[in-house]
Structures are given as C-alpha cells and as structure tokens.
Design an enzyme around this catalytic site. Structure first.
Site, short mmCIF file in Angstrom:
data_model
loop_
_atom_site.label_atom_id
_atom_site.label_comp_id
_atom_site.label_asym_id
_atom_site.label_seq_id
_atom_site.Cartn_x
_atom_site.Cartn_y
_atom_site.Cartn_z
N LYS A 57 -2.05 6.89 1.66
CA LYS A 57 -2.28 7.18 2.96
C LYS A 57 -1.11 8.58 3.21
CE LYS A 57 -1.92 4.76 7.32
NZ LYS A 57 -2.84 5.61 8.01
N GLU A 61 -15.97 6.39 5.95
CA GLU A 61 -15.15 5.78 6.88
C GLU A 61 -15.21 6.64 8.12
OE1 GLU A 61 -11.24 5.09 5.71
OE2 GLU A 61 -11.05 7.12 4.63
N ARG A 87 0.80 -1.34 0.05
CA ARG A 87 0.09 -0.09 -0.15
C ARG A 87 0.92 1.37 0.03
NH1 ARG A 87 -4.65 0.71 4.64
NH2 ARG A 87 -2.61 0.98 5.77
N1 PMP Z 1 -9.16 4.85 7.39
C1 PMP Z 1 -8.40 5.60 7.67
C2 PMP Z 1 -8.52 7.01 7.22
C3 PMP Z 1 -7.08 5.26 8.51
O1 PMP Z 1 -6.05 6.44 8.84
C4 PMP Z 1 -6.92 3.82 8.89
C5 PMP Z 1 -5.62 3.34 9.71
N2 PMP Z 1 -4.46 3.54 8.85
C6 PMP Z 1 -7.98 2.98 8.38
C7 PMP Z 1 -9.07 3.36 7.72
C8 PMP Z 1 -7.59 1.60 8.74
O2 PMP Z 1 -6.85 1.06 7.88
P1 PMP Z 1 -5.68 -0.28 8.39
O3 PMP Z 1 -6.79 -1.33 8.61
O4 PMP Z 1 -5.07 -0.68 7.26
O5 PMP Z 1 -4.95 0.09 9.44
#
Ligand code: PMP
Length: 291
Positions: free
Chosen positions: A152, A185, A53
């Site tokens: 990210k 989200e 990612r």
């Molecule tokens: N959405 C956002 C905006 C985030 O910052 C995160 C944390 N990284 C997640 C979802 C969850 O992602 P992950 O399961 O890959 O940690």
C-alpha cells in the site's frame, strides 16, 4: 475544542508543528507505505492486521520500520486517546525519510513515521440504501510485476488516474481492470459480486490490494454459510451479476446498483449484500476487535 495531536517520530506534537522535509523521499518519490484505519467505539478496528500489512509492504520495498509492531500499536492507541476520539479515521504513514535528490533510498537516514487520528468523511447514507453508480475506468491497475499490489504505497497515481475518470463521469468510484482484462478492484475499495447465490471476488493474483475488509467479509460469509470463491471474472460477467458491492475500511460494505449505465440485478441492494452489511455493522457496533 482540544488541539489536534499528531504522533510524529515517537512524540505527540500539535498538528501545526508536524512537518515533513521537502527532501523526504515520501514526498519526492512516493517512497513509503501507509494504512487507513477506522476507529469505532474508541477501539482501533483491526489495528494489528493493518500493522501486519504495513510491515509486510515495508519489507517488500526493503524499508525497515524503526519501531516494533507492538510499539506502533501502542503509539496508535495513544494518538486516539490523546485526540479523544470515539470514532474516526487513522492515517499511519512510514516514508523512506530525508535523503538526497537522487533515487537511492539507502541514502535516506531514518524513515519518517507519523500517525494522524481524525474524523471521517463518509459516503452519504443514501448510497447504502440505494447503491452506488460506478464506471469502468480506462486506466488499468498497475501490473503486479511493475508494482507489487500488496504494497500500500504512498504512490497512488495509478488509482488517482482512475478516480479522475470517475469524477469526470460524475460517479464516486471506478472499476480497474488488470492486464488480462479481468476485474481487479476499485480505486480505493475491493469488489465483490453475487451470482446464483455465490459470492465471488477477484483473487489476490488479479493484482489487488489484500483488503482487510475484503478478508473480513469472506470470514463473515463463511460464518453465515454463504458460499464464496476467489475467482477471476470479466466485466461482462459483472454486468450479468445478481448483486455487486464494494468493501474498504472507509466505505465498509457499500452496494453497487449501476455499472457503466447498466443496472445490476434488480437495481437495488441485494439480500446477500444486505446480510453482509448487517453482519459488518453488528461487529463494529458491538465489540470491534483490535486484532
Ligand atoms: N483497494 C485499494 C486500492 C485501496 O486503497 C483500499 C483501501 N485501503 C482497499 C482496496 C480496501 O482495503 P481495506 O479493506 O484494507 O481498507
């Protein structure tokens, strides 16, 4: 206590020597990408998936990472071993590097890459037992055509605005809607609901981060023959859900029982949430995969 070591541009150095320039575009413009990763049983959980990612996000913003995935895989493992961590949290950051005061990213010489491995601040256990109360933020999630959600990025202001709303409302998380009024989200977690025995989560096209815990939960649901769909829904549909939970590397699987002062389902963690929570914990407590 042993000294904390940071992997910084290829070397392990003491934390107090790990410093970034004030001309780094990560600092000046939030120009860069990062990952937050868990350590369980001295293993770096889903490390290769996180690195993929990271590299995908870097490719989208045209940021060439000066190491191969295998090199950063080894660097991350080395950082965990050097800090003697059995469990904890990793922050892996790639910034655009040192440049001029102008925006032009191509004037930056070399990306700055660092890996921090540390302890983790978890949600108190009571939230896993009784569920979280959350709100819907007024702040909308970034429009996908303004900021690609799969990146990210080091600029988390969009999420921070919504987090401030949560803090002011005295709750821990906030739901962010997208430009079409669909649920996207939370500020640092993906969101699932359960309705009539079916697991439903917003699709990537809702403008969400492709969460690694989200994908894993969908896999665990498939293994347990829990029907699941990635589908858009509105906040009112979420109010009428039987169950709701959030997923993220830090939060893992955390039930939500109250949204905007409305009780969800029976007001306690539901049976499907519980099954997925248990499956997740079995995986990370036994043989957490690094792939
Ligand atoms: N959405 C956002 C905006 C985030 O910052 C995160 C944390 N990284 C997640 C979802 C969850 O992602 P992950 O399961 O890959 O940690």
């Amino acid at each position: 206590m042993t000294e904390k070591l940071i992997w910084f541009n290829g070397e392990l150095i003491p934390a107090d020597q790990a410093k970034v320039s004030v001309f780094d575009h990560g600092l000046l413009y939030g120009d860069g990408v990062f990952e937050g990763i868990r350590i369980y049983q001295a293993k770096v959980f889903k490390l290769r998936t996180h690195l993929k990612r990271l590299y995908d996000g870097a490719a989208i913003i045209d940021l060439p990472i000066p190491y191969s995935i295998d090199e950063l895989f080894e660097a991350t493992r080395r950082t965990v071993v050097a800090n003697g961590l059995e469990s904890g949290y990793i922050r892996l950051v790639v910034t655009r590097g040192v440049g001029t005061l102008g925006l032009n990213p191509y004037l930056c010489d070399q990306p700055t890459v660092f890996i921090i491995a540390d302890g983790i601040q978890l949600y108190p256990q009571e939230y896993y037992e009784y569920g979280l109360k959350i709100i819907t933020a007024k702040t909308r999630r970034n429009h996908p055509q303004a900021m690609h959600p799969a990146v990210k990025s080091m600029n988390y202001l969009n999420n921070i605005f919504a987090k401030v709303e949560a803090i002011k409302a005295e709750v821990l998380e906030a739901i962010m809607l997208n430009q079409d009024d669909n649920v996207a989200e939370c500020t640092g977690d993906n969101l699932f609901m359960v309705k009539d025995g079916q697991l439903i989560t917003p699709p990537l096209s809702a403008g969400i981060l492709p969460g690694i815990t989200r994908s894993l939960v969908l896999e665990l649901a498939a293994k347990q023959s829990i029907p699941a769909a990635e589908r858009d829904f509105k906040i009112e549909q979420l109010y009428a859900a039987d169950e709701c939970f959030l997923t993220g590397s830090a939060a893992e699987v955390v039930p939500v029982t109250v949204i905007d002062s409305k009780t969800i389902g029976e007001g306690q963690p539901g049976p499907i949430t519980q099954r997925l929570y248990d499956a997740y914990h079995t995986l990370v407590s036994n043989d957490p995969p690094e792939d």
